[in-house]
Design an enzyme around this catalytic site. Sequence first.
Site, PDB file in Angstrom:
ATOM      1  N   ILE A  63       0.909  -1.155   0.000  1.00 24.81           N
ATOM      2  CA  ILE A  63       0.000   0.000   0.000  1.00 24.81           C
ATOM      3  C   ILE A  63       0.944   1.200   0.000  1.00 24.81           C
ATOM      4  O   ILE A  63       1.884   1.259   0.800  1.00 24.81           O
ATOM      5  CB  ILE A  63      -0.948  -0.040   1.224  1.00 24.81           C
ATOM      6  CG1 ILE A  63      -1.825   1.216   1.315  1.00 24.81           C
ATOM      7  CG2 ILE A  63      -0.222  -0.247   2.541  1.00 24.81           C
ATOM      8  CD1 ILE A  63      -2.930   1.111   2.402  1.00 24.81           C
ATOM      9  N   SER A  64       0.746   2.116  -0.940  1.00 25.66           N
ATOM     10  CA  SER A  64       1.679   3.236  -1.078  1.00 25.66           C
ATOM     11  C   SER A  64       1.731   4.072   0.194  1.00 25.66           C
ATOM     12  O   SER A  64       0.776   4.108   0.973  1.00 25.66           O
ATOM     13  CB  SER A  64       1.266   4.146  -2.240  1.00 25.66           C
ATOM     14  OG  SER A  64       1.222   3.436  -3.450  1.00 25.66           O
ATOM     15  N   GLN A  65       2.847   4.769   0.354  1.00 21.72           N
ATOM     16  CA  GLN A  65       3.010   5.714   1.464  1.00 21.72           C
ATOM     17  C   GLN A  65       1.931   6.803   1.352  1.00 21.72           C
ATOM     18  O   GLN A  65       1.643   7.277   0.248  1.00 21.72           O
ATOM     19  CB  GLN A  65       4.405   6.324   1.299  1.00 21.72           C
ATOM     20  CG  GLN A  65       4.782   7.320   2.337  1.00 21.72           C
ATOM     21  CD  GLN A  65       6.214   7.816   2.120  1.00 21.72           C
ATOM     22  OE1 GLN A  65       6.990   7.224   1.364  1.00 21.72           O
ATOM     23  NE2 GLN A  65       6.552   8.897   2.776  1.00 21.72           N
TER      24      GLN A  65
END
Length: 214
Positions: A63-65
């Site tokens: 899950i992206s930052q």
Amino acid sequence: MNDSLRYNYKAIELVVRLKNKGIKDNQILAAIEKIPRHVFVSENLANHAYEDKPLPIDKNQTISQPYTVAFQSELLQIKPNEKVLEIGTGSGYQAAVLCEMKAKVYSIERQQQLYLKAKEVLSKLGYHPMLFYGDGYEGLPDYAPFDKILITAATKEFPKKLLEQLKIGGLMVAPIGDSNRQIMTVVKRIGADEYIESEHGAFVFVPLLKGVEE
Ligand code: SAH
């Protein structure tokens, strides 16, 4: 304090951090404050969900930052009712942010397990983007053209079929580069065969891969 209140405090702290890092769009900040990011990761990582970090999800993906989600969302300049295509649904978190921005969201994921999980989580939270299990390189010709396209995985270049599915005047945002490092790039389609690009700093994403996996 109950869990949801505790998580909400953490989300408010995350929003302060994102503002300090330069995110200005209030709609995006409000979305990040509202969306329970801990629901998009496994239970043992829930306590880390409001740190400004990417986290592992199933199938070796991430899950992206939050900063990256906010930054890509800001570059897209989304207006209500725009058709937005996301490549790489992953956990579904970015799709939830786009839904909160009142976009008509379409999102493609090549890992069946992630596609199914994201569908379940998003619908439990009351978000109903159009989700597809398939190869994002193909885009969605039946639903094109799109006002905006967002690629959330690293690619060497803008995929040709996606450039063709962008409206004239539309924007596509993608991390462009090799597997170690990419430059966040925006391309604007200004004519049938005319595109202009701008660059917005270095990032690291998991790679955009061809085909699908079960
Ligand atoms: N946007 C996601 C983060 C995605 S990580 C989120 O908010 O959680 C990148 C995702 O892109 C991974 O889930 C990976 O499986 C997916 N992906 C990689 N190549 C793809 C392709 N060709 N088509 C669709 N999805 C792809």
